[in-house]
Design a protein around this motif. Structure first.
Motif, PDB file in Angstrom:
ATOM      1  N   GLN A  42       0.810  -1.217   0.000  1.00  0.00           N
ATOM      2  CA  GLN A  42       0.000   0.000   0.000  1.00  0.00           C
ATOM      3  C   GLN A  42       0.844   1.270   0.000  1.00  0.00           C
ATOM      4  O   GLN A  42       0.390   2.325  -0.412  1.00  0.00           O
ATOM      5  N   ASN A  43       2.099   1.159   0.460  1.00  0.00           N
ATOM      6  CA  ASN A  43       2.961   2.344   0.473  1.00  0.00           C
ATOM      7  C   ASN A  43       3.945   2.357  -0.699  1.00  0.00           C
ATOM      8  O   ASN A  43       4.877   3.167  -0.708  1.00  0.00           O
TER       9      ASN A  43
ATOM     10  N   LYS B  59      14.615  -2.052  -6.315  1.00  0.00           N
ATOM     11  CA  LYS B  59      14.520  -0.584  -6.305  1.00  0.00           C
ATOM     12  C   LYS B  59      13.922  -0.062  -7.610  1.00  0.00           C
ATOM     13  O   LYS B  59      13.136   0.880  -7.611  1.00  0.00           O
ATOM     14  N   THR B  60      14.291  -0.695  -8.719  1.00  0.00           N
ATOM     15  CA  THR B  60      13.730  -0.281 -10.013  1.00  0.00           C
ATOM     16  C   THR B  60      12.230  -0.565 -10.050  1.00  0.00           C
ATOM     17  O   THR B  60      11.450   0.270 -10.514  1.00  0.00           O
ATOM     18  N   PHE B  61      11.807  -1.726  -9.554  1.00  0.00           N
ATOM     19  CA  PHE B  61      10.376  -2.042  -9.474  1.00  0.00           C
ATOM     20  C   PHE B  61       9.656  -1.007  -8.619  1.00  0.00           C
ATOM     21  O   PHE B  61       8.564  -0.552  -8.966  1.00  0.00           O
ATOM     22  N   GLU B  62      10.239  -0.631  -7.488  1.00  0.00           N
ATOM     23  CA  GLU B  62       9.610   0.357  -6.608  1.00  0.00           C
ATOM     24  C   GLU B  62       9.468   1.711  -7.289  1.00  0.00           C
ATOM     25  O   GLU B  62       8.410   2.343  -7.211  1.00  0.00           O
ATOM     26  N   LYS B  63      10.520   2.161  -7.967  1.00  0.00           N
ATOM     27  CA  LYS B  63      10.448   3.439  -8.684  1.00  0.00           C
ATOM     28  C   LYS B  63       9.356   3.394  -9.747  1.00  0.00           C
ATOM     29  O   LYS B  63       8.584   4.345  -9.904  1.00  0.00           O
ATOM     30  N   TYR B  64       9.296   2.289 -10.481  1.00  0.00           N
ATOM     31  CA  TYR B  64       8.290   2.150 -11.533  1.00  0.00           C
ATOM     32  C   TYR B  64       6.880   2.170 -10.930  1.00  0.00           C
ATOM     33  O   TYR B  64       6.000   2.882 -11.424  1.00  0.00           O
ATOM     34  N   ALA B  65       6.676   1.394  -9.879  1.00  0.00           N
ATOM     35  CA  ALA B  65       5.355   1.332  -9.241  1.00  0.00           C
ATOM     36  C   ALA B  65       4.932   2.700  -8.714  1.00  0.00           C
ATOM     37  O   ALA B  65       3.774   3.102  -8.859  1.00  0.00           O
TER      38      ALA B  65
ATOM     39  N   SER C 152       1.856   5.057  -9.915  1.00  0.00           N
ATOM     40  CA  SER C 152       0.879   5.088  -8.817  1.00  0.00           C
ATOM     41  C   SER C 152       0.233   3.721  -8.604  1.00  0.00           C
ATOM     42  O   SER C 152      -0.979   3.608  -8.405  1.00  0.00           O
ATOM     43  N   TYR C 153       1.052   2.686  -8.646  1.00  0.00           N
ATOM     44  CA  TYR C 153       0.594   1.329  -8.368  1.00  0.00           C
ATOM     45  C   TYR C 153       0.800   1.050  -6.885  1.00  0.00           C
ATOM     46  O   TYR C 153       1.924   0.986  -6.398  1.00  0.00           O
ATOM     47  N   PHE C 154      -0.297   0.894  -6.168  1.00  0.00           N
ATOM     48  CA  PHE C 154      -0.249   0.590  -4.749  1.00  0.00           C
ATOM     49  C   PHE C 154      -1.201  -0.558  -4.477  1.00  0.00           C
ATOM     50  O   PHE C 154      -2.298  -0.616  -5.035  1.00  0.00           O
ATOM     51  N   ASN C 155      -0.775  -1.475  -3.603  1.00  0.00           N
ATOM     52  CA  ASN C 155      -1.590  -2.636  -3.229  1.00  0.00           C
ATOM     53  C   ASN C 155      -2.037  -3.410  -4.476  1.00  0.00           C
ATOM     54  O   ASN C 155      -3.230  -3.627  -4.688  1.00  0.00           O
TER      55      ASN C 155
ATOM     56  N   LEU D 100      -3.944 -16.914  -7.572  1.00  0.00           N
ATOM     57  CA  LEU D 100      -3.783 -15.477  -7.799  1.00  0.00           C
ATOM     58  C   LEU D 100      -5.082 -14.760  -7.449  1.00  0.00           C
ATOM     59  O   LEU D 100      -6.151 -15.108  -7.938  1.00  0.00           O
ATOM     60  N   ILE D 101      -4.979 -13.770  -6.571  1.00  0.00           N
ATOM     61  CA  ILE D 101      -6.146 -12.962  -6.197  1.00  0.00           C
ATOM     62  C   ILE D 101      -5.723 -11.500  -6.134  1.00  0.00           C
ATOM     63  O   ILE D 101      -4.539 -11.189  -6.055  1.00  0.00           O
ATOM     64  N   GLY D 102      -6.673 -10.618  -6.163  1.00  0.00           N
ATOM     65  CA  GLY D 102      -6.388  -9.194  -6.024  1.00  0.00           C
ATOM     66  C   GLY D 102      -6.201  -8.508  -7.363  1.00  0.00           C
ATOM     67  O   GLY D 102      -6.300  -9.106  -8.422  1.00  0.00           O
ATOM     68  N   SER D 103      -5.910  -7.229  -7.286  1.00  0.00           N
ATOM     69  CA  SER D 103      -5.712  -6.414  -8.476  1.00  0.00           C
ATOM     70  C   SER D 103      -4.350  -6.716  -9.090  1.00  0.00           C
ATOM     71  O   SER D 103      -3.365  -6.898  -8.375  1.00  0.00           O
ATOM     72  N   THR D 104      -4.318  -6.745 -10.421  1.00  0.00           N
ATOM     73  CA  THR D 104      -3.069  -7.052 -11.117  1.00  0.00           C
ATOM     74  C   THR D 104      -2.913  -6.167 -12.344  1.00  0.00           C
ATOM     75  O   THR D 104      -3.882  -5.656 -12.895  1.00  0.00           O
TER      76      THR D 104
END
Length: 174
Positions: free
Chosen positions: A73-74, A105-111, A115-118, A154-158
């Motif tokens: 979420q963060n 770190k690259t995945f985090e920057k991209y997300a 604005s990809y959260f949760n 697999l569950i949740g938003s993707t």
């Protein structure tokens, strides 16, 4: 019923993305590693060169799998895993890579830029030694294991990112 719909959509998306040349990602130059597209190119290139390398290229076993990156979420990377159909050697090549911290770190920057959260980011990966662009035959168990990660469905938003195709010819040329 919901699981069957998700599974069907995921499988159809993966196989149709293989048919579209625009969806198949090959190594490319980074235009700007700060932009969304530059970060996506870096992610896909990092995956590609993990397997198209002297340490892994001798593997002659074809692999079709999905890499799942869970974004909290963060905006931090909560987990990275491969679908249950993936063999241990393929997983180890990725997770034992000396640059795994940079990958996260690259995945985090991209997300964060997108604005990809949760959410989970899914990246289909096809490693094709000695048989580039050949159609595979999959059993029901193979297909079902593509949508399971650590034994869980697999569950949740993707978000499904472009497929990474790693074609290795017999003389280790592309």
């Amino acid at each position: 019923m919901k699981y069957i719909k998700i599974t069907t959509l995921l499988i159809i998306g993966c196989f149709f993305s293989k048919q579209l040349s625009a969806q198949t990602v090959q190594p490319s130059e980074l235009v700007n590693p700060i932009t969304e597209q530059g970060l996506l190119n870096k992610i896909l290139n990092d995956i590609y060169f993990t397997y198209y390398s002297p340490t892994y290229i001798s593997n002659k076993t074809p692999v079709f799998t999905i890499l799942k990156v869970d974004v909290s979420q963060n905006g931090k990377i909560a987990d990275i895993s491969f679908s249950d159909n993936t063999d241990a050697e393929f997983k180890n090549a990725y997770f034992n890579n000396k640059d795994i911290g940079v990958f996260k770190k690259t995945f985090e920057k991209y997300a964060q830029q997108k604005s990809y959260f949760n959410i989970s980011l899914l990246i289909p990966i096809s490693y094709q030694p000695n048989s580039p662009n050949k159609e595979g035959v999959f059993s029901y168990d193979n297909i079902q294991s593509l949508t399971k990660f650590k034994g869980q469905s697999l569950i949740g938003s993707t978000v499904i990112l472009p497929m990474v195709t790693i074609s290795v010819l017999s003389k280790n040329n592309m």
